[in-house]
Structures are given as structure tokens and as C-alpha cells.
Design a protein around this motif. Sequence first.
Motif, PDB file in Angstrom:
ATOM      1  N   PRO A   1       6.527   7.712  -5.319  1.00 58.75           N
ATOM      2  CA  PRO A   1       7.858   7.130  -5.503  1.00 58.75           C
ATOM      3  C   PRO A   1       7.929   6.085  -6.607  1.00 58.75           C
ATOM      4  CG  PRO A   1       6.794   6.154  -3.588  1.00 58.75           C
ATOM      5  CD  PRO A   1       5.881   7.246  -4.065  1.00 58.75           C
ATOM      6  N   ALA A   2       6.794   5.607  -7.093  1.00 63.67           N
ATOM      7  CA  ALA A   2       6.777   4.543  -8.089  1.00 63.67           C
ATOM      8  C   ALA A   2       7.054   5.089  -9.490  1.00 63.67           C
ATOM      9  CB  ALA A   2       5.430   3.824  -8.071  1.00 63.67           C
ATOM     10  N   VAL A   3       7.751   4.291 -10.299  1.00 63.65           N
ATOM     11  CA  VAL A   3       8.057   4.634 -11.692  1.00 63.65           C
ATOM     12  C   VAL A   3       7.104   3.857 -12.596  1.00 63.65           C
ATOM     13  CG1 VAL A   3       9.815   4.688 -13.493  1.00 63.65           C
ATOM     14  CG2 VAL A   3      10.468   4.985 -11.088  1.00 63.65           C
ATOM     15  N   TYR A   4       6.478   4.574 -13.564  1.00 61.77           N
ATOM     16  CA  TYR A   4       5.493   3.953 -14.443  1.00 61.77           C
ATOM     17  C   TYR A   4       5.962   4.010 -15.895  1.00 61.77           C
ATOM     18  CZ  TYR A   4       2.525   4.606 -10.348  1.00 61.77           C
ATOM     19  OH  TYR A   4       2.012   4.590  -9.073  1.00 61.77           O
ATOM     20  N   ASP A   5       5.519   3.045 -16.672  1.00 59.08           N
ATOM     21  CA  ASP A   5       5.718   3.031 -18.117  1.00 59.08           C
ATOM     22  C   ASP A   5       4.468   3.662 -18.732  1.00 59.08           C
ATOM     23  OD1 ASP A   5       6.036   2.515 -20.805  1.00 59.08           O
ATOM     24  OD2 ASP A   5       6.758   0.462 -20.513  1.00 59.08           O
ATOM     25  N   LEU A   6       4.613   4.883 -19.272  1.00 56.09           N
ATOM     26  CA  LEU A   6       3.461   5.673 -19.699  1.00 56.09           C
ATOM     27  C   LEU A   6       3.380   5.768 -21.219  1.00 56.09           C
ATOM     28  CD1 LEU A   6       3.822   8.634 -17.157  1.00 56.09           C
ATOM     29  CD2 LEU A   6       2.402   6.577 -16.933  1.00 56.09           C
ATOM     30  N   LYS A   7       2.165   5.806 -21.732  1.00 58.52           N
ATOM     31  CA  LYS A   7       1.933   5.962 -23.165  1.00 58.52           C
ATOM     32  C   LYS A   7       1.956   7.444 -23.518  1.00 58.52           C
ATOM     33  CE  LYS A   7      -0.800   1.727 -23.736  1.00 58.52           C
ATOM     34  NZ  LYS A   7      -2.106   1.161 -24.163  1.00 58.52           N
ATOM     35  N   LEU A   8       3.158   7.939 -23.776  1.00 61.39           N
ATOM     36  CA  LEU A   8       3.350   9.357 -24.070  1.00 61.39           C
ATOM     37  C   LEU A   8       4.644   9.503 -24.853  1.00 61.39           C
ATOM     38  CD1 LEU A   8       2.130  12.227 -23.364  1.00 61.39           C
ATOM     39  CD2 LEU A   8       3.797  12.296 -21.511  1.00 61.39           C
ATOM     40  N   ALA A   9       4.656  10.382 -25.846  1.00 60.58           N
ATOM     41  CA  ALA A   9       5.871  10.627 -26.635  1.00 60.58           C
ATOM     42  C   ALA A   9       6.653  11.786 -26.028  1.00 60.58           C
ATOM     43  CB  ALA A   9       5.520  10.922 -28.083  1.00 60.58           C
ATOM     44  N   LEU A  10       7.957  11.632 -25.930  1.00 57.94           N
ATOM     45  CA  LEU A  10       8.786  12.704 -25.386  1.00 57.94           C
ATOM     46  C   LEU A  10       8.691  13.951 -26.250  1.00 57.94           C
ATOM     47  CD1 LEU A  10      10.729  13.222 -23.022  1.00 57.94           C
ATOM     48  CD2 LEU A  10      12.610  12.557 -24.519  1.00 57.94           C
TER      49      LEU A  10
ATOM     50  N   LEU B   1       0.821  -1.212   0.000  1.00 56.49           N
ATOM     51  CA  LEU B   1       0.000   0.000   0.000  1.00 56.49           C
ATOM     52  C   LEU B   1       0.846   1.250   0.000  1.00 56.49           C
ATOM     53  CD1 LEU B   1      -2.763  -1.072   2.564  1.00 56.49           C
ATOM     54  CD2 LEU B   1      -2.960  -0.927   0.076  1.00 56.49           C
ATOM     55  N   GLY B   2       2.019   1.187   0.645  1.00 55.93           N
ATOM     56  CA  GLY B   2       2.823   2.401   0.779  1.00 55.93           C
ATOM     57  C   GLY B   2       3.747   2.655  -0.370  1.00 55.93           C
ATOM     58  N   SER B   3       4.172   1.628  -1.101  1.00 56.38           N
ATOM     59  CA  SER B   3       5.172   1.813  -2.159  1.00 56.38           C
ATOM     60  C   SER B   3       4.586   2.329  -3.447  1.00 56.38           C
ATOM     61  CB  SER B   3       5.879   0.479  -2.427  1.00 56.38           C
ATOM     62  OG  SER B   3       4.928  -0.460  -2.901  1.00 56.38           O
ATOM     63  N   GLY B   4       3.289   2.298  -3.601  1.00 52.79           N
ATOM     64  CA  GLY B   4       2.691   2.813  -4.830  1.00 52.79           C
ATOM     65  C   GLY B   4       1.242   2.413  -4.901  1.00 52.79           C
TER      66      GLY B   4
END
Length: 363
Positions: A174-183, A45-48
Motif C-alpha cells: 500500500p505504500a507509495v515510493y519515490d523511485l529512480k526510474l524514467a517514465l 510494520l503493517g503500513s509499509g
Amino acid sequence: MADTSVTEMTSQADISWRPDLRAPIVMGLTGLLILQLLVALGLGLGSGRGMAPGGADTPLFSFTADQVQAIHIEGGAESTGVVIRRRGDSWILPDLADLPVEGSKVDQLLVGLAELKRSLPIATSEAARKRFKVADAEFERRLVLDGEHGPIASLLIGDSPGFRRVFGRPPDDPAVYDLKLALSDVSARRDDWIDMGLLHLEREQITRVGTDDWTLTKAGDGGWTLANTDQAVDQQAVDSLLASLSNLGYRGVLGTDDDPAYNQQTPRLVLSIGLGDGSTRTYRISQAEDSEDYVLKDTGRPWYFKLSEFDLGDLLSTDAASLAGKTDSQETPAQPDHPGAPTEESESPGDAGGEQAPASSAE
């Protein structure tokens, strides 16, 4: 009696193992297992917030496009960043004299951000945030959306793992996500956002084009005349000129301050364009010092536009001679089919010295 004995023996067997459950070692192991389960649940619950399977359908942000009043994009060392602000139904660059922005690009960005989902995180550690370039002080882009009363969404954007995908996270997660977005949709360069059609004109609205050396004027019947000459204009040359002016493009905006390196005091071309509403545009076009680029200043606007030679087309080489059509006297006379053959105007051998003397007869 036999059935009673069997029942008594089974009951005694069921009861015989119960004291073992109360043994200290068994109770200790049971308590340790319960503690481990509680700790694992707490870490999840706390990590993301995306750790739960149902989190894949949770929006990353909760805003609507009409709430956004400004967009701040901070980039890396190659850019100082950009600020885009709403003005009515359009968008502008306030630090560039309110230069208009390409609205479709802003709409595309806001729609893409609103559709982002909080999927299962790929990492939660500080080392991973640095590795994927989404740490608080190490990132590819920092994006902040402002509403009427301050920020309503923020995103740290890092490396790209594939086509139209980036690693990212909200700063408070703090969590890192793989997002559908172009730089590229989150560019920190001003030139990637500006409206590239500011110099475009409606061709039908152009009624006059001129320089210090020549002037073209549109007649009532839609034709064009060239001042100070009775010659008809070369319609193909006029069409090419009008096409270049009506679709004039540029590569970027240099700013609003004149720079001696722009060489605007010694322009290559000063072009005056009259329009159907009675207004006039005056373009000063110069070549930048030690550069292949050109600089265009519309005297009615504060910006200096950067153009290439390709953008200018034939504008720099257009002159009165190239706009004038050929007269009959300029037509090249027809040549005989056979070199040396006499033309209609040439004299026959008998015409050169009157009547030809008869040949003398042999003695």
C-alpha cells in the motif's frame, strides 16, 4: 547516631512514594502509554515494509535479468500496451510477427528495475495512491515481468516528481515510493521498442541497384557502370545513393496487413538491390493517402514501414540522368572574356568577302 538517623530518614522517604505508583490513575496512564507504543509499532510494520530506517537499503524486487522471459507494459488511454518476449539472446514483439526489439533498451529497463530500493514511503493512504496515480485502477503504467512459470515482479507507475523519477509501488504494497526510474524507460508504445536498423545494409555488400528505368552494377574493380549507356557514372551521385540505401531509416512499423490507404498498388518507386551473398531486396515505396508519410514494403519481410521524406533523402528523385556523368559534348563551351570579341573560329572582316578593297583616295 546522627548518621543512623539520616539513613533511616532517607529510607523512609524512598519508601513513602512507592504507594503512589500503585494508585489507579498512575497505573491507568502507564497502561495507556504502553498500549499507544504497541499500536504505533503495529502500524509501522503493517503500513509499509520501508518504514524502518534500514528499509532504505532493501531491494524493491528480487529477480535477475536472465530470469525474465517476458515484459508486459500496460499504458493509459493513448496506448493498448506492449508485450516483449525473449527469444534466445534477443527480444521480439510477438504480436507484430516477431519484430525484433532494440535489446539495449530492454537491458536498460531490467537493470534499472533490479536496482530500485524500497526507500521510506511518501504516503500510505488510498487517497494518496489515487493522487499519485498508482492506484490499482488508476495508473500511468502497469508493468509485469514474467519468468518461466508466471509473474516474478510487478510495479504500478504513476506521476513523475522530477528528472528520471516516478512514483510507484508493487501492487501488494500500500505504500507509495519515490523511485529512480524514467517514465520513458517504461513506454507502452511498440514503436519505442522496435529495432530501428532493420533496413540497414553493409555498403560494401551492395552490388546492384536498379529500377524499371535504370540499373547500376558494381564492376570487379569496385567501380560502377550504368546499363544501356557508354557514359561514365557520376561518382558523387552514386555515393549519395549508396549512403541513402545503406543507412535507410524509418519512423515506425504500421503492421503486417496491407491497407488500401498505403497505395502500395501504385508505388512511387520500386527498387531492386542486389547483395554480395546473391540475395536481393525489393522495396516498394508509396505515399500514404492524405499524408506526408511514405510506406515501404520489403517483399521478403511481413512488415510495412513508415518513413518520412527526410528518411528517403534523394531516392525518389534519382534517375538515369542524375546518375550519368557528363560527356565532352555535354560540357558547356568556354565563353570569351569580353562579350562580342571574336573567337578563333570567327572570321575576320577581311575574310568575309575575299580581299578587302583599298580605300578610295580623296580627289
